[in-house]
Design a protein around this motif. Structure first.
Motif, PDB file in Angstrom:
ATOM      1  N   GLY A 181      -2.914  12.588 -49.809  1.00  0.00           N
ATOM      2  CA  GLY A 181      -1.966  11.976 -48.864  1.00  0.00           C
ATOM      3  C   GLY A 181      -2.655  11.485 -47.608  1.00  0.00           C
ATOM      4  N   GLU A 213      -2.904   7.625 -46.063  1.00  0.00           N
ATOM      5  CA  GLU A 213      -2.539   7.302 -44.670  1.00  0.00           C
ATOM      6  C   GLU A 213      -3.660   6.564 -43.941  1.00  0.00           C
ATOM      7  N   GLU A 248      -1.329   3.921 -54.034  1.00  0.00           N
ATOM      8  CA  GLU A 248      -0.536   4.347 -55.188  1.00  0.00           C
ATOM      9  C   GLU A 248      -0.268   3.132 -56.075  1.00  0.00           C
ATOM     10  N   ASP A 282       4.390  18.977 -58.971  1.00  0.00           N
ATOM     11  CA  ASP A 282       5.182  18.020 -58.209  1.00  0.00           C
ATOM     12  C   ASP A 282       4.361  17.496 -57.030  1.00  0.00           C
ATOM     13  N   SER A 283       4.494  16.207 -56.789  1.00  0.00           N
ATOM     14  CA  SER A 283       3.760  15.580 -55.683  1.00  0.00           C
ATOM     15  C   SER A 283       4.580  14.426 -55.146  1.00  0.00           C
ATOM     16  N   PRO A 284       4.201  13.838 -54.007  1.00  0.00           N
ATOM     17  CA  PRO A 284       4.912  12.663 -53.489  1.00  0.00           C
ATOM     18  C   PRO A 284       4.858  11.471 -54.447  1.00  0.00           C
ATOM     19  N   TRP A 285       3.970  11.507 -55.427  1.00  0.00           N
ATOM     20  CA  TRP A 285       3.797  10.380 -56.348  1.00  0.00           C
ATOM     21  C   TRP A 285       4.314  10.704 -57.745  1.00  0.00           C
TER      22      TRP A 285
END
Length: 459
Positions: free
Chosen positions: A131, A135, A141, A199-202
């Motif tokens: 992440g 940033e 992604e 689980d991940s932001p993607w």
């Protein structure tokens, strides 16, 4: 012990005086195994090489001032494939193979590092680092994947000495439509329901290979540490990618100050491969294979250390026999000897770019000069002649009686001029792996390489 240490830094291609970032906390990271099967003989070389480095640093800086990290990769497509093929769970396979590795490395005298992190224990830290790279504009992604943007790191290729264009031309890179640049590498990828995933932001997925070492080294050693090691087959792309993502995620640090890479291993002059029939695991060698007797772990270690880590190492049966004979002799000499101080000659030679072959030559000198306390201590620094290596050299038969018998037979032969019985006994002893030494002083029998007490029953 105030001994200067010189190491060949793969990054600068020069032998440099080692100056730790903090002498009170010398920090080393080495890429460990992917635990899906038994470790083969080539896997043992870096484990032994960097174990000697660990021992040397402890000797020079003090055991409490050295931190050594060697990881386990326990999330990998090879592990997934093994689980699917065998019907066993991934956790069961990695637990079993991790213990196999630890047992086999202990058998060849490798001490356990300070930390042995498993990749699956640091998934949260990997996600955080990925992440952060997004940033900062160093990753992006695409279709459920996150990729590192190689062009965002201008120093890419500095370790291996190749330009990005050259690497694109010569590398077998994954062709994927979502890559902005063919050299961009995966930091995160989606997982199918039957595969391990987090689980991940993607989305649900799992990390790419390279990110794990960057995340674990940062957590355990910080943004800058002293030495990063591994086999030279890891220099590109693994270590190159580690540098890129670590320096971009933590520009305040320099990642690894010194890079050390060991050369590869051959067997009887040829590259080890299953197709040539010369591929074997450490366990195979320890336990014996194809009707051959097992090779003691200390013998394996001695053979490995007889070649400098930066040179190709050729494993041969002859080298193993010679190593066994030397170790049997030395163990007999130091059996009842108190350990002395580690001779500075041994430390100094070893401190010259981990010159293990030179250090063994110094041990031969100590043995010849009769400095047995120094021999025992100097060998201990190399992980040899230690109690932990077991008592594989112990002889179940007292050979003194046979020596007296042969001496009497030889004395009788001197009178009769008939040496047939002397020759018969010598031949039988040699066949049993006993070294026969006859002189004016008498007869000495020493168990040698391949000693087999059962073959002495006829005598």
């Amino acid at each position: 012990m105030d001994v200067p240490i010189w190491l060949t830094n793969s990054r600068t291609r020069k032998k440099e005086l080692f100056e730790p970032i903090d002498p009170d906390n010398v920090r080393i990271y080495v890429c460990g195994p992917t635990v899906y099967d038994r470790a083969h003989l080539g896997n043992a070389r870096p484990a032994i090489v960097f174990d000697v480095l660990f021992r040397l640093m402890r000797q020079v800086y003090g055991p409490e001032h050295v931190t050594y990290v060697r990881n386990f990769t326990d999330v990998d497509d090879k592990i997934n494939a093994r689980a699917q093929a065998s019907g066993r769970s991934i956790g069961e396979i990695t637990a079993e193979t991790t213990q196999w590795y630890l047992d086999d490395m202990a058998a060849v005298g490798v001490m356990e590092p300070t930390h042995m992190p498993r990749a699956t224990e640091f998934i949260d830290q990997m996600i955080a680092m990925i992440g952060d790279l997004i940033e900062k504009g160093h990753a992006y992604e695409a279709e459920g994947h996150v990729l590192f943007a190689v062009e965002s790191y201008k120093a890419y290729g500095g370790l291996s000495g190749r330009s990005v264009d050259d690497m694109i031309a010569g590398a077998r890179v994954e062709v994927a439509p979502y890559k902005r640049n063919p050299m961009d590498f995966v930091l995160w990828k989606p997982s199918e329901p039957e595969l391990p995933g987090w689980d991940s932001p993607w989305g649900r997925g799992r990390p790419g290979w390279h990110i794990e070492c960057s995340a674990m080294s940062y957590e355990l050693l910080g943004a800058s540490f002293d030495i990063h090691g591994g086999g030279n087959d890891l220099m590109f792309p693994h270590h190159e990618n580690e540098i890129a993502q670590s320096c971009c995620a933590h520009p305040e640090g320099g990642f690894a100050k010194v890079w050390l890479h060991n050369e590869m291993l051959q067997v009887e002059g040829k590259k080890m491969s299953k197709s040539l029939g010369n591929f074997f695991t450490v366990h195979d060698l320890l336990e014996g294979r194809d009707g051959q007797a097992g090779v003691p772990g200390e013998v394996i270690r001695f053979v490995m250390l007889s070649t400098h880590y930066r040179k190709p190492m050729d494993w041969t049966a002859e080298k193993a026999r010679e190593a066994e004979a030397t170790l049997r002799k030395w163990r007999g000499m130091v059996a009842d000897v108190e350990v002395g101080a580690v001779p500075e000659t041994v430390v100094s030679v070893l401190a010259d770019d981990l010159n293990t072959a030179g250090a063994i030559a110094e041990l031969h000198k100590l043995a010849s000069s009769g400095d047995l306390g120094g021999l025992k201590a100097g060998a201990g620094l190399l992980g040899l002649l230690t109690p932990e290596m077991g008592a594989w050299d112990e002889v179940s038969v007292d050979l003194s009686g046979l020596a007296d018998k042969l001496a009497a037979v030889r004395a009788a032969a001197m009178e009769s001029k008939d040496f047939s019985e002397v020759d018969r006994m010598k031949a039988a002893l040699l066949e049993a792996g006993v070294e026969v030494r006859m002189s004016k002083a008498g007869v000495e029998l020493l168990p040698g390489a391949g000693f087999d007490a059962a073959k002495l029953e006829g005598l």
